[in-house]
Scaffold this motif. Structure first.
Motif, mmCIF file in Angstrom:
data_model
loop_
_atom_site.group_PDB
_atom_site.id
_atom_site.type_symbol
_atom_site.label_atom_id
_atom_site.label_comp_id
_atom_site.label_asym_id
_atom_site.label_seq_id
_atom_site.Cartn_x
_atom_site.Cartn_y
_atom_site.Cartn_z
ATOM 1 N N ARG A 11 -5.657 -2.817 1.984
ATOM 2 C CA ARG A 11 -6.281 -1.591 1.463
ATOM 3 C C ARG A 11 -7.092 -0.893 2.549
ATOM 4 N N TYR A 12 -7.791 -1.675 3.403
ATOM 5 C CA TYR A 12 -8.522 -1.094 4.523
ATOM 6 C C TYR A 12 -7.569 -0.317 5.426
ATOM 7 N N LEU A 13 -6.433 -0.927 5.733
ATOM 8 C CA LEU A 13 -5.448 -0.262 6.594
ATOM 9 C C LEU A 13 -4.895 1.002 5.944
ATOM 10 N N GLU A 14 -4.736 0.994 4.630
ATOM 11 C CA GLU A 14 -4.279 2.201 3.917
ATOM 12 C C GLU A 14 -5.273 3.342 4.094
ATOM 13 N N ILE A 15 -6.554 3.014 3.896
ATOM 14 C CA ILE A 15 -7.587 4.042 4.044
ATOM 15 C C ILE A 15 -7.647 4.519 5.486
ATOM 16 N N LEU A 16 -7.567 3.591 6.425
ATOM 17 C CA LEU A 16 -7.606 3.965 7.834
ATOM 18 C C LEU A 16 -6.455 4.901 8.178
ATOM 19 N N GLU A 17 -5.276 4.602 7.707
ATOM 20 C CA GLU A 17 -4.118 5.458 7.992
ATOM 21 C C GLU A 17 -4.316 6.858 7.404
ATOM 22 N N ALA A 18 -4.811 6.939 6.180
ATOM 23 C CA ALA A 18 -5.063 8.245 5.564
ATOM 24 C C ALA A 18 -6.149 8.996 6.329
ATOM 25 N N ALA A 19 -7.189 8.289 6.746
ATOM 26 C CA ALA A 19 -8.270 8.930 7.502
ATOM 27 C C ALA A 19 -7.766 9.416 8.861
ATOM 28 N N LYS A 20 -6.898 8.646 9.503
ATOM 29 C CA LYS A 20 -6.312 9.086 10.774
ATOM 30 C C LYS A 20 -5.545 10.388 10.582
ATOM 31 N N CYS A 21 -4.799 10.490 9.507
ATOM 32 C CA CYS A 21 -4.064 11.729 9.223
ATOM 33 C C CYS A 21 -5.041 12.889 9.030
ATOM 34 N N LEU A 22 -6.125 12.628 8.305
ATOM 35 C CA LEU A 22 -7.137 13.655 8.054
ATOM 36 C C LEU A 22 -7.734 14.168 9.361
ATOM 37 N N PHE A 23 -7.919 13.271 10.314
ATOM 38 C CA PHE A 23 -8.550 13.630 11.580
ATOM 39 C C PHE A 23 -7.543 13.820 12.716
ATOM 40 N N GLY A 24 -6.341 14.220 12.367
ATOM 41 C CA GLY A 24 -5.340 14.559 13.373
ATOM 42 C C GLY A 24 -4.980 13.407 14.291
ATOM 43 N N CYS A 25 -4.856 12.221 13.728
ATOM 44 C CA CYS A 25 -4.488 10.997 14.457
ATOM 45 C C CYS A 25 -5.582 10.522 15.414
ATOM 46 N N ASP A 26 -6.801 11.016 15.239
ATOM 47 C CA ASP A 26 -7.932 10.597 16.078
ATOM 48 C C ASP A 26 -8.536 9.329 15.472
ATOM 49 N N LEU A 27 -8.180 8.173 16.044
ATOM 50 C CA LEU A 27 -8.632 6.894 15.511
ATOM 51 C C LEU A 27 -10.153 6.778 15.536
ATOM 52 N N ASP A 28 -10.784 7.194 16.621
ATOM 53 C CA ASP A 28 -12.242 7.090 16.712
ATOM 54 C C ASP A 28 -12.931 7.909 15.626
ATOM 55 N N ALA A 29 -12.463 9.130 15.409
ATOM 56 C CA ALA A 29 -13.052 9.978 14.367
ATOM 57 C C ALA A 29 -12.844 9.352 12.986
ATOM 58 N N ALA A 30 -11.665 8.801 12.755
ATOM 59 C CA ALA A 30 -11.370 8.166 11.467
ATOM 60 C C ALA A 30 -12.284 6.964 11.242
ATOM 61 N N LEU A 31 -12.454 6.140 12.265
ATOM 62 C CA LEU A 31 -13.317 4.960 12.135
ATOM 63 C C LEU A 31 -14.772 5.354 11.915
ATOM 64 N N GLN A 32 -15.217 6.386 12.604
ATOM 65 C CA GLN A 32 -16.597 6.865 12.403
ATOM 66 C C GLN A 32 -16.791 7.358 10.974
ATOM 67 N N TRP A 33 -15.847 8.130 10.473
ATOM 68 C CA TRP A 33 -15.949 8.638 9.103
ATOM 69 C C TRP A 33 -15.961 7.490 8.106
ATOM 70 N N MET A 34 -15.107 6.510 8.340
ATOM 71 C CA MET A 34 -15.008 5.376 7.420
ATOM 72 C C MET A 34 -16.285 4.547 7.372
ATOM 73 N N ALA A 35 -17.056 4.556 8.436
ATOM 74 C CA ALA A 35 -18.267 3.739 8.516
ATOM 75 C C ALA A 35 -19.495 4.425 7.921
ATOM 76 N N ARG A 36 -19.422 5.723 7.677
ATOM 77 C CA ARG A 36 -20.585 6.470 7.185
ATOM 78 C C ARG A 36 -20.586 6.555 5.662
#
Length: 72
Positions: A11-36
């Motif tokens: 489930r974590y990986l699912e959210i991470l993948e969706a967040a990466k799409c939201l942030f234009g494949c920017d993994l760092d931005a996705a991880l930052q968003w997920m942590a806040r």
């Protein structure tokens, strides 16, 4: 290696993948968003919303709404 149970890890990986799409494949931005904390999740961070399928689906739906310009 993850210390999460396999279902929560997936489930974590699912959210991470969706967040990466939201942030234009920017993994760092996705991880930052997920942590806040997110107000829409009662102050929980998206990365913490993996305990149940319902929580994960809530985050995925929220991301889809953001992608389409709906924030409420």
């Amino acid at each position: 290696m993850s210390t999460l149970p396999p279902d929560q890890h997936n489930r974590y990986l699912e959210i991470l993948e969706a967040a990466k799409c939201l942030f234009g494949c920017d993994l760092d931005a996705a991880l930052q968003w997920m942590a806040r904390p997110v107000t829409a999740f009662g102050g929980k961070a998206p990365a913490a919303m993996i305990t149940t399928r319902l929580e994960t689906d809530t985050v995925i739906e929220f991301i889809r709404r953001l992608e389409h310009g709906f924030v409420a």
